[in-house]
Scaffold this motif. Sequence first.
Motif, PDB file in Angstrom:
ATOM      1  N   ILE A 155      -8.932 -13.884  -4.552  1.00  0.00           N
ATOM      2  CA  ILE A 155      -8.926 -12.416  -4.556  1.00  0.00           C
ATOM      3  C   ILE A 155      -8.826 -11.859  -5.973  1.00  0.00           C
ATOM      4  CG2 ILE A 155      -7.789 -12.413  -2.301  1.00  0.00           C
ATOM      5  CD1 ILE A 155      -5.283 -11.287  -3.755  1.00  0.00           C
ATOM      6  N   ILE A 156      -8.840 -12.730  -6.989  1.00  0.00           N
ATOM      7  CA  ILE A 156      -8.687 -12.260  -8.365  1.00  0.00           C
ATOM      8  C   ILE A 156      -9.813 -11.297  -8.742  1.00  0.00           C
ATOM      9  CG2 ILE A 156      -8.690 -12.939 -10.797  1.00  0.00           C
ATOM     10  CD1 ILE A 156      -7.345 -15.555  -9.952  1.00  0.00           C
ATOM     11  N   GLY A 157     -11.051 -11.717  -8.497  1.00  0.00           N
ATOM     12  CA  GLY A 157     -12.182 -10.856  -8.834  1.00  0.00           C
ATOM     13  C   GLY A 157     -12.129  -9.527  -8.108  1.00  0.00           C
ATOM     14  N   THR A 158     -11.777  -9.566  -6.829  1.00  0.00           N
ATOM     15  CA  THR A 158     -11.693  -8.338  -6.041  1.00  0.00           C
ATOM     16  C   THR A 158     -10.588  -7.425  -6.551  1.00  0.00           C
ATOM     17  OG1 THR A 158     -12.429  -9.575  -4.095  1.00  0.00           O
ATOM     18  CG2 THR A 158     -11.486  -7.403  -3.707  1.00  0.00           C
ATOM     19  N   ALA A 159      -9.465  -8.014  -6.948  1.00  0.00           N
ATOM     20  CA  ALA A 159      -8.348  -7.213  -7.468  1.00  0.00           C
ATOM     21  C   ALA A 159      -8.761  -6.435  -8.707  1.00  0.00           C
ATOM     22  CB  ALA A 159      -7.157  -8.117  -7.781  1.00  0.00           C
ATOM     23  N   PHE A 160      -9.459  -7.090  -9.622  1.00  0.00           N
ATOM     24  CA  PHE A 160      -9.893  -6.406 -10.839  1.00  0.00           C
ATOM     25  C   PHE A 160     -11.037  -5.434 -10.564  1.00  0.00           C
ATOM     26  CE2 PHE A 160      -7.256  -9.532 -12.781  1.00  0.00           C
ATOM     27  CZ  PHE A 160      -6.881  -8.992 -14.006  1.00  0.00           C
ATOM     28  N   LEU A 193       7.160  -2.450  -6.800  1.00  0.00           N
ATOM     29  CA  LEU A 193       8.275  -3.153  -6.167  1.00  0.00           C
ATOM     30  C   LEU A 193       7.850  -3.924  -4.919  1.00  0.00           C
ATOM     31  CD1 LEU A 193      11.119  -0.472  -6.459  1.00  0.00           C
ATOM     32  CD2 LEU A 193      10.789  -2.526  -7.862  1.00  0.00           C
ATOM     33  N   PHE A 194       6.731  -3.536  -4.309  1.00  0.00           N
ATOM     34  CA  PHE A 194       6.274  -4.207  -3.081  1.00  0.00           C
ATOM     35  C   PHE A 194       5.377  -5.411  -3.375  1.00  0.00           C
ATOM     36  CE2 PHE A 194       7.241   0.125  -1.718  1.00  0.00           C
ATOM     37  CZ  PHE A 194       7.973  -0.100  -0.567  1.00  0.00           C
ATOM     38  N   LEU A 195       4.854  -5.508  -4.615  1.00  0.00           N
ATOM     39  CA  LEU A 195       3.903  -6.574  -4.922  1.00  0.00           C
ATOM     40  C   LEU A 195       4.498  -7.990  -4.885  1.00  0.00           C
ATOM     41  CD1 LEU A 195       1.472  -5.063  -7.577  1.00  0.00           C
ATOM     42  CD2 LEU A 195       0.832  -6.395  -5.568  1.00  0.00           C
ATOM     43  N   PRO A 196       5.723  -8.229  -5.391  1.00  0.00           N
ATOM     44  CA  PRO A 196       6.252  -9.600  -5.334  1.00  0.00           C
ATOM     45  C   PRO A 196       6.272 -10.179  -3.922  1.00  0.00           C
ATOM     46  CG  PRO A 196       7.575  -8.273  -6.818  1.00  0.00           C
ATOM     47  CD  PRO A 196       6.636  -7.336  -6.129  1.00  0.00           C
ATOM     48  N   PHE A 197       6.748  -9.395  -2.960  1.00  0.00           N
ATOM     49  CA  PHE A 197       6.800  -9.869  -1.571  1.00  0.00           C
ATOM     50  C   PHE A 197       5.393 -10.128  -1.042  1.00  0.00           C
ATOM     51  CE2 PHE A 197       6.260  -8.648   2.897  1.00  0.00           C
ATOM     52  CZ  PHE A 197       7.032  -9.634   3.514  1.00  0.00           C
ATOM     53  N   ALA A 198       4.449  -9.218  -1.348  1.00  0.00           N
ATOM     54  CA  ALA A 198       3.091  -9.368  -0.835  1.00  0.00           C
ATOM     55  C   ALA A 198       2.437 -10.637  -1.375  1.00  0.00           C
ATOM     56  CB  ALA A 198       2.259  -8.142  -1.213  1.00  0.00           C
ATOM     57  N   VAL A 199       2.644 -10.927  -2.661  1.00  0.00           N
ATOM     58  CA  VAL A 199       2.042 -12.119  -3.263  1.00  0.00           C
ATOM     59  C   VAL A 199       2.692 -13.386  -2.708  1.00  0.00           C
ATOM     60  CG1 VAL A 199       1.709 -13.412  -5.412  1.00  0.00           C
ATOM     61  CG2 VAL A 199       1.367 -10.932  -5.389  1.00  0.00           C
ATOM     62  N   GLY A 258      -3.141 -11.474   1.120  1.00  0.00           N
ATOM     63  CA  GLY A 258      -4.148 -11.051   0.154  1.00  0.00           C
ATOM     64  C   GLY A 258      -4.593  -9.615   0.336  1.00  0.00           C
ATOM     65  N   GLY A 259      -4.805  -9.205   1.573  1.00  0.00           N
ATOM     66  CA  GLY A 259      -5.246  -7.835   1.823  1.00  0.00           C
ATOM     67  C   GLY A 259      -4.224  -6.814   1.368  1.00  0.00           C
ATOM     68  N   LEU A 260      -2.956  -7.088   1.613  1.00  0.00           N
ATOM     69  CA  LEU A 260      -1.890  -6.177   1.187  1.00  0.00           C
ATOM     70  C   LEU A 260      -1.798  -6.125  -0.332  1.00  0.00           C
ATOM     71  CD1 LEU A 260       0.498  -4.339   1.825  1.00  0.00           C
ATOM     72  CD2 LEU A 260       1.939  -6.394   2.039  1.00  0.00           C
ATOM     73  N   VAL A 261      -1.950  -7.278  -0.967  1.00  0.00           N
ATOM     74  CA  VAL A 261      -1.926  -7.318  -2.433  1.00  0.00           C
ATOM     75  C   VAL A 261      -3.028  -6.440  -3.006  1.00  0.00           C
ATOM     76  CG1 VAL A 261      -2.272  -8.785  -4.469  1.00  0.00           C
ATOM     77  CG2 VAL A 261      -0.877  -9.604  -2.569  1.00  0.00           C
ATOM     78  N   LEU A 262      -4.227  -6.575  -2.475  1.00  0.00           N
ATOM     79  CA  LEU A 262      -5.360  -5.776  -2.963  1.00  0.00           C
ATOM     80  C   LEU A 262      -5.114  -4.286  -2.751  1.00  0.00           C
ATOM     81  CD1 LEU A 262      -8.347  -7.966  -1.698  1.00  0.00           C
ATOM     82  CD2 LEU A 262      -7.501  -7.740  -4.038  1.00  0.00           C
ATOM     83  N   ALA A 263      -4.564  -3.923  -1.615  1.00  0.00           N
ATOM     84  CA  ALA A 263      -4.282  -2.512  -1.338  1.00  0.00           C
ATOM     85  C   ALA A 263      -3.256  -1.958  -2.312  1.00  0.00           C
ATOM     86  CB  ALA A 263      -3.789  -2.357   0.107  1.00  0.00           C
ATOM     87  N   LEU A 264      -2.207  -2.745  -2.593  1.00  0.00           N
ATOM     88  CA  LEU A 264      -1.161  -2.287  -3.501  1.00  0.00           C
ATOM     89  C   LEU A 264      -1.682  -2.168  -4.936  1.00  0.00           C
ATOM     90  CD1 LEU A 264       1.862  -4.375  -2.145  1.00  0.00           C
ATOM     91  CD2 LEU A 264       1.591  -1.883  -2.033  1.00  0.00           C
ATOM     92  N   VAL A 265      -2.521  -3.120  -5.362  1.00  0.00           N
ATOM     93  CA  VAL A 265      -3.109  -3.046  -6.707  1.00  0.00           C
ATOM     94  C   VAL A 265      -3.965  -1.796  -6.836  1.00  0.00           C
ATOM     95  CG1 VAL A 265      -4.800  -4.117  -8.261  1.00  0.00           C
ATOM     96  CG2 VAL A 265      -3.040  -5.522  -7.190  1.00  0.00           C
TER      97      VAL A 265
END
Length: 411
Positions: free
Chosen positions: A44-49, A89-95, A100-107
Amino acid sequence: MESGTGDTRLFVQLVVMMLLEFAVFGSWFATVSLVLATHGLPTIIGTAFSLAALAAIVSPMVFGAIGDRFMASQKALGLAHLLGGVTMLFLPFAVRSGAGGLVLALVFVYMLFFQPTLGLTNAIAFRHLGANQRRFPYVRVFGTVGWVIAGQLVGWMGLSASTNLFYVTAAFSFLLGLFSFTLPATPPPAKGVRFSWGDLVGAKAFRLLRRRNYAVLMVCALLVAVSLGVYNTYASTYLGALGFTNVAGLMSVGQASEVAFIVTIPFVLRRVGMKWALFAGMCMWAVRCVLLIEAAGHGSWLAVGAIAVQGVCQDFFLVLGAMYVGEVAPVELAVQAQSMLILMVSGFGQFIGATISGQIYDATVGAHQNGPLSDWTAVWVFPVFSAVIAAVVWGVFSRHHRTPQNAPAEA
C-alpha cells in the motif's frame, strides 16, 4: 513590520512557526514507507503516497477556502494542525493491526488537513514581513532546519521504522497548533470577496499557458515531480533494504544540503543564468536515481551520495522554478501562477510518480520476498527517464527572456 523589539519578536515567531511546520512534515513523511514495509504493508506504499498527492490537489477545496474567506490565517493554521494531530494518534493502531484500508484513509484525511498549512505559513510570513519581503528566505530556511531536527530526533530515538513515529508527529502537530494561536492576527485575505470555484484551482492562471516559457516550465515541472514522487515514496524503504538503520537521520542529510546549496543560487544565476541553472536541477534528478541504481551493486555509499545531492535537486528545481514563475507571471496573476506550479509538483506530478512506481514495486520487489537488490532497478529507472525527458524538453524548447512583472498576461 514594526522596528525594534516588535520587529525581533515577530521574526522569531515566524521562524518558530516555519521550523515547527516542517518538523511536523519531516518527522513522518521521510520514513513512513519504511514503517509500512516493516509492518507487513509494503503493497500500500504507492497508494498511500498517491493519496497524499491527491490531497494536495483537492485540499484547497476542503480547507483552503475557509482560510481565505471565513477564518483568520493563524486560526486556520492552528485548527488544521490540531485536527491533524488527532488523526495521527489513530495511525499506530491501524498499522500494527494490518488494516491497510484504514491506514490509507487516515493518511488521506491527515494530508487534507496538512497540505493547506504549507500555503498558510507562507501567507502569514509574507503578510507580516510587509516591505521586508527579502527576509523571507531567512525565515523559510528554518523550515529545512526543522525537517533536519525532526529527522535526527526520530533517528536518534530509533523510530525510523516504528509506528511510534506517528506519536512524535502528533506531538509536533499539537505544539504548532497551540503556538499558531499566539501568532499575529492575520485576517482572511478574501473576506467578503465573491466566491469562485475557479480561484480555488488557479483557473485564471491558465491564460499564462499561452506563453511558451510558462507552458514549457509546467510540463517540465510535472515530469521532474514524477521523479520526486518516486523518491519520496520508496527512498526510505530502499535505504532499509540496503542495510541502513538510522534511515531518518540519514535522509535528513538531504535537507541539510538544501541549506548549503540555497546560498549558491545568486552566484549560479550570475554565472549561467536561469535557464541553465534549472536545466542542471532537472539533470541532477536523473543523476540521483542513477546513483541509487548503482548503490545496489557497487556499494551502499552511493546511496548516501544520492541523498546528499538533494540541495541541487530541490533548490535548483523548486526554488528556481518559483523564482522563474515570479519573473514571467504578471502581478495580478502571481498567486495563482505559483499555485499552479505547486499543483503540478505536489499534486499531479507526485501522484503519477507514486502511482506508477507503486505498480512497478508490486510487480518486482513486492512480488519476491527477500529478493535481490537488483529488483529495485526497475523502480529507479522510471524516474531517470522522466527527469531526462524534462531536461531535454527544457533545454530545447525554453527561450528564457526576463519579463516585466506588470506585463499583460496575453503578451
